[in-house]
Write a protein that holds these residues in place. Structure first.
Motif, PDB file in Angstrom:
ATOM      1  N   GLU A   1       0.851  -1.185   0.000  1.00 17.05           N
ATOM      2  CA  GLU A   1       0.000   0.000   0.000  1.00 17.05           C
ATOM      3  C   GLU A   1       0.887   1.235   0.000  1.00 17.05           C
ATOM      4  OE1 GLU A   1      -3.996   0.738   2.566  1.00 17.05           O
ATOM      5  OE2 GLU A   1      -2.487  -0.505   3.500  1.00 17.05           O
ATOM      6  N   LYS A   2       0.466   2.295  -0.694  1.00 17.05           N
ATOM      7  CA  LYS A   2       1.211   3.542  -0.594  1.00 17.05           C
ATOM      8  C   LYS A   2       1.195   3.990   0.865  1.00 17.05           C
ATOM      9  CE  LYS A   2       1.015   5.529  -5.162  1.00 17.05           C
ATOM     10  NZ  LYS A   2       0.313   6.413  -6.089  1.00 17.05           N
ATOM     11  N   ALA A   3       2.375   4.319   1.377  1.00 19.91           N
ATOM     12  CA  ALA A   3       2.485   4.618   2.818  1.00 19.91           C
ATOM     13  C   ALA A   3       1.566   5.763   3.232  1.00 19.91           C
ATOM     14  CB  ALA A   3       3.938   4.951   3.161  1.00 19.91           C
ATOM     15  N   PHE A   4       1.502   6.823   2.369  1.00 18.81           N
ATOM     16  CA  PHE A   4       0.730   7.999   2.785  1.00 18.81           C
ATOM     17  C   PHE A   4      -0.780   7.778   2.721  1.00 18.81           C
ATOM     18  CE2 PHE A   4       0.891   8.748  -1.793  1.00 18.81           C
ATOM     19  CZ  PHE A   4      -0.345   9.315  -2.065  1.00 18.81           C
ATOM     20  N   LEU A   5      -1.214   6.630   2.178  1.00 18.35           N
ATOM     21  CA  LEU A   5      -2.643   6.328   2.129  1.00 18.35           C
ATOM     22  C   LEU A   5      -3.062   5.347   3.223  1.00 18.35           C
ATOM     23  CD1 LEU A   5      -3.293   6.014  -1.733  1.00 18.35           C
ATOM     24  CD2 LEU A   5      -3.785   7.951  -0.220  1.00 18.35           C
ATOM     25  N   ARG A   6      -2.108   4.941   4.068  1.00 18.43           N
ATOM     26  CA  ARG A   6      -2.432   3.975   5.121  1.00 18.43           C
ATOM     27  C   ARG A   6      -3.075   4.688   6.315  1.00 18.43           C
ATOM     28  NH1 ARG A   6       0.296  -0.972   5.460  1.00 18.43           N
ATOM     29  NH2 ARG A   6       0.643  -0.622   7.682  1.00 18.43           N
ATOM     30  N   LYS A   7      -3.886   3.881   7.004  1.00 13.97           N
ATOM     31  CA  LYS A   7      -4.632   4.446   8.122  1.00 13.97           C
ATOM     32  C   LYS A   7      -3.712   4.933   9.245  1.00 13.97           C
ATOM     33  CE  LYS A   7      -8.811   3.687  10.824  1.00 13.97           C
ATOM     34  NZ  LYS A   7      -9.979   2.843  11.099  1.00 13.97           N
ATOM     35  N   ASP A   8      -2.572   4.279   9.401  1.00 18.80           N
ATOM     36  CA  ASP A   8      -1.697   4.666  10.514  1.00 18.80           C
ATOM     37  C   ASP A   8      -0.642   5.705  10.112  1.00 18.80           C
ATOM     38  OD1 ASP A   8      -0.133   3.137   8.901  1.00 18.80           O
ATOM     39  OD2 ASP A   8       0.365   1.615  10.393  1.00 18.80           O
ATOM     40  N   TYR A   9      -0.728   6.220   8.884  1.00 19.66           N
ATOM     41  CA  TYR A   9       0.233   7.236   8.423  1.00 19.66           C
ATOM     42  C   TYR A   9       0.079   8.513   9.258  1.00 19.66           C
ATOM     43  CZ  TYR A   9       2.343  10.746   5.316  1.00 19.66           C
ATOM     44  OH  TYR A   9       3.091  11.768   4.797  1.00 19.66           O
ATOM     45  N   ILE A  10       1.215   9.068   9.678  1.00 17.96           N
ATOM     46  CA  ILE A  10       1.166  10.328  10.424  1.00 17.96           C
ATOM     47  C   ILE A  10       1.716  11.449   9.556  1.00 17.96           C
ATOM     48  CG2 ILE A  10       2.028  11.576  12.456  1.00 17.96           C
ATOM     49  CD1 ILE A  10       1.960   8.851  13.921  1.00 17.96           C
ATOM     50  N   GLN A  11       0.865  12.460   9.296  1.00 24.01           N
ATOM     51  CA  GLN A  11       1.241  13.557   8.409  1.00 24.01           C
ATOM     52  C   GLN A  11       2.263  14.453   9.112  1.00 24.01           C
ATOM     53  OE1 GLN A  11      -1.897  12.730   9.265  1.00 24.01           O
ATOM     54  NE2 GLN A  11      -2.759  11.932   7.367  1.00 24.01           N
ATOM     55  N   PRO A  12       3.446  14.636   8.494  1.00 18.91           N
ATOM     56  CA  PRO A  12       4.447  15.511   9.114  1.00 18.91           C
ATOM     57  C   PRO A  12       4.005  16.970   9.071  1.00 18.91           C
ATOM     58  CG  PRO A  12       5.270  14.622   7.026  1.00 18.91           C
ATOM     59  CD  PRO A  12       3.919  14.036   7.239  1.00 18.91           C
ATOM     60  N   LYS A  13       4.591  17.763   9.974  1.00 21.30           N
ATOM     61  CA  LYS A  13       4.229  19.188  10.044  1.00 21.30           C
ATOM     62  C   LYS A  13       5.480  20.047   9.989  1.00 21.30           C
ATOM     63  CE  LYS A  13       0.303  17.780  12.681  1.00 21.30           C
ATOM     64  NZ  LYS A  13      -0.064  17.366  14.029  1.00 21.30           N
ATOM     65  N   LYS A  14       5.295  21.262   9.513  1.00 23.05           N
ATOM     66  CA  LYS A  14       6.418  22.195   9.427  1.00 23.05           C
ATOM     67  C   LYS A  14       6.013  23.522  10.073  1.00 23.05           C
ATOM     68  CE  LYS A  14       5.065  24.040   4.938  1.00 23.05           C
ATOM     69  NZ  LYS A  14       5.310  24.165   3.513  1.00 23.05           N
ATOM     70  N   PRO A  15       6.988  24.313  10.522  1.00 23.01           N
ATOM     71  CA  PRO A  15       6.664  25.602  11.146  1.00 23.01           C
ATOM     72  C   PRO A  15       6.048  26.562  10.131  1.00 23.01           C
ATOM     73  CG  PRO A  15       8.975  24.999  11.502  1.00 23.01           C
ATOM     74  CD  PRO A  15       8.436  24.052  10.496  1.00 23.01           C
ATOM     75  N   TYR A  16       5.263  27.495  10.648  1.00 24.51           N
ATOM     76  CA  TYR A  16       4.588  28.473   9.788  1.00 24.51           C
ATOM     77  C   TYR A  16       4.594  29.804  10.536  1.00 24.51           C
ATOM     78  CZ  TYR A  16       1.004  29.844   6.296  1.00 24.51           C
ATOM     79  OH  TYR A  16       0.310  30.415   5.257  1.00 24.51           O
ATOM     80  N   GLU A  17       4.469  30.907   9.780  1.00 25.54           N
ATOM     81  CA  GLU A  17       4.509  32.219  10.427  1.00 25.54           C
ATOM     82  C   GLU A  17       3.120  32.693  10.819  1.00 25.54           C
ATOM     83  OE1 GLU A  17       6.848  35.471   8.622  1.00 25.54           O
ATOM     84  OE2 GLU A  17       7.649  33.841   7.389  1.00 25.54           O
TER      85      GLU A  17
END
Lengths: 130, 442
Positions: free
Chosen positions: B323-339
């Protein structure tokens, strides 16, 4: 996630926003529970205006309910018994039906969103976010 | 037009006038507040009738009550003269009604029962024949006395006295602020917003029955319960999934708060969502937006994305168990800083697009006190900034900014981050203790 909310969300990917395929999302492998709520006719009447009816029919069908009337009820008068019956049906469907687990798929980009523990997750992976 | 006396709470005086004006607009009441001052809790206004008076004050948080004004004066004698002169035509109407007298003293010392009775007896000439009913009288009359503090104690005689018939007491006096107190709430967290100012924010935002309110940075849902208190149906989203799930599934979550307040039918939903990648469909109308954007003292402001583009490259092709990793139920979306400044621009753009004409956006913005504040405030050409109300802490303050969506005839200006000379680096300033020598990066 309440059934009501399925009518308000589309794919979060920006390049999908303009596509009519990004709304409604396709609901699959969903687990549902009925959770009793106070009936509020005035509230439902005001919500009726905000509903996209074809999307409501489609999502209901995804979830196995094919008994939604083809046209949005009009001239709702909460005092009238027939109107009240319609509103009570809508109440049960929109507010009392909770999706506890499931998948939401965008028909445009095929991205998959999940509902876990009753909360829908629209966060995007880096290559789809910007 | 008749004269009414409003008795205001001595709490957040800088927000009181804005709340009254906002309620007048919401209820379509013509209201002249020329006599208003932040210093006095007593305000005489002219209104059409009791119904207007009721609608103006009933849901107020920063008013206490409103009274049909029967008379006033600097001492008891002039009060009674004034009552005889102006209110005599009203007397007959209440001749046989059950009634009660109440005494309110602002900054006065507590009266003994004997003193209270003596004061009430001076009103004997009104000639009321109805029974006195202390619990459920048909009509309440109120004596309001204003004292001041002199030499460490209240003055012996009042500076001014008003007398009137109570029209209603406010949501505050009926207990809303106390009932919504965070300490008594089943579920709250470190970033929960205090009850009183949440309710005031929702009054300024015009939350009311039949309207949809949205908080894009919902956290533990402080603004949602306040919006539902005023009858609006409420939706929220947050990039952080944890507060949305709560501490446990039964008693410590957002839904449990709505259960406590008996407003579960107004609780729409909360979604995990990055506000800058919004999933709400464009045609879904939102009537009011109330929020406290994440200025990031506890955790830096984040959106979806990756800090390290090079390292993340190609990750979208990663396959796990076919399965594509980013489509899996347990995938955790990374985050980046924002202003913060960019996020506020996004918020204004969203509000300008979503709100109906007359719809309101209310949000809180923190700033260090030595900043040139006007250079930090964002503007959008379709939104008129009507209030910038300050709550002052020691070295910093936060302000409630209230914008109204205007029609195409309104010619506002857009001042997004690139047009503003200031940079709101509140988080850095906070962690450096607001030391003035810290150079702000431009």
């Amino acid at each position: 996630m309440k059934f009501l909310t399925t009518n308000f969300v589309r794919c979060a990917v920006k390049s999908c926003a303009a596509s009519s395929d990004s709304f409604p999302l396709v609901f699959s492998e969903c687990q549902l529970v009925q959770q009793e709520q106070d009936f509020d006719a005035e509230f439902l009447t005001s919500m009726l205006d905000r509903l996209d009816w074809p999307a409501l029919i489609k999502v209901a069908a995804d979830l196995g309910n094919n008994s939604i009337p083809q046209v949005k009820p009009e001239n709702i008068d909460p005092e009238d018994p027939e109107s009240e019956r319609i509103l009570r049906d809508l109440h049960s469907l929109l507010l009392e039906t909770q999706i506890t687990e499931g998948k939401m798929i965008c028909n445009h980009c095929q991205h998959v969103y999940y509902i876990k523990n009753s909360v829908a997750n629209f966060l995007l992976p880096p290559h789809l976010a910007n | 037009m008749k004269q009414y006396l409003i008795y205001l709470a001595q709490s957040h005086p800088g927000f009181r006038k804005a709340e009254l004006e906002s309620l007048a607009v919401l209820e379509n009441i013509e209201l002249d507040l020329a006599d208003y001052t932040d210093e006095s809790p007593f305000l005489v206004v002219r209104l059409q009738n009791d119904d207007e008076a009721y609608r103006l004050v009933h849901r107020s948080i920063l008013c206490r009550g409103i009274y049909e004004l029967w008379g006033h004066g600097d001492d008891l004698q002039s009060l009674h003269d004034s009552i005889r002169l102006t209110s005599q035509p009203h007397w007959a109407e209440y001749l046989h009604k059950s009634f009660k007298f109440e005494i309110i003293g602002y900054q006065g010392k507590k009266k003994t029962t004997k003193e209270q009775v003596a004061l009430i007896e001076t009103f004997e000439y009104l000639g009321f024949e109805g029974v006195i009913d202390m619990k459920t009288p048909e009509v309440r009359f109120t004596v309001l006395e204003k004292y001041h503090i002199e030499g460490g104690g209240p003055t012996a005689q009042p500076d001014h006295v008003w007398f009137g018939r109570e029209i209603c007491v406010s949501a505050r006096v009926r207990g809303a602020v106390d009932e919504y107190d965070l300490k008594k709430r089943p579920y709250h967290g470190t970033t929960s917003f205090d009850a009183e100012l949440s309710l005031v924010s929702c009054n300024l935002a015009h939350c009311s029955r039949g309207k949809v309110m949205y908080d894009p940075f919902v956290g533990t849902g402080s603004f949602l319960v306040a919006g539902a208190y005023f009858g609006s149906s409420v939706f929220g989203s947050d990039i952080d999934i944890r507060p949305l799930h709560g501490k446990d599934s039964k008693t410590k979550n957002i839904h449990a708060n709505f259960e406590k307040y008996g407003t579960t039918h107004l609780f729409g939903d909360v979604l995990t969502m990055d506000f800058t990648n919004n999933a709400l469909r464009d045609t879904f109308q939102i009537d009011c937006i109330v929020c406290d954007p994440p200025y990031g003292v506890r955790e830096g402001l984040k959106v979806c994305g990756t800090k390290n583009e090079a390292k993340a490259e190609g990750k979208e092709n990663l396959i796990i168990n076919g399965e594509k990793a980013f489509l899996r139920k347990d995938y955790i979306q990374p985050k980046k800083p924002y202003e913060l400044d960019l996020l506020l621009d996004d918020l204004l753009r969203f509000a300008a697009q979503k709100l109906p004409i007359g719809g309101r956006l209310c949000f809180w913005m923190p700033t260090a006190n030595d900043e040139l504040i006007p250079t930090l405030i964002p503007h959008h050409e379709n939104l008129e900034l009507i209030y910038s109300l300050v709550q002052d802490f020691n070295k910093w303050s936060r302000r409630l900014l209230v914008y109204v969506k205007r029609d195409e005839n309104y010619k506002g200006i857009t001042m997004s981050k690139k047009d503003r000379s200031g940079v709101n680096n509140f988080r850095d300033r906070y962690f450096s203790g607001f030391r003035p020598e810290v150079e702000t990066e431009k």
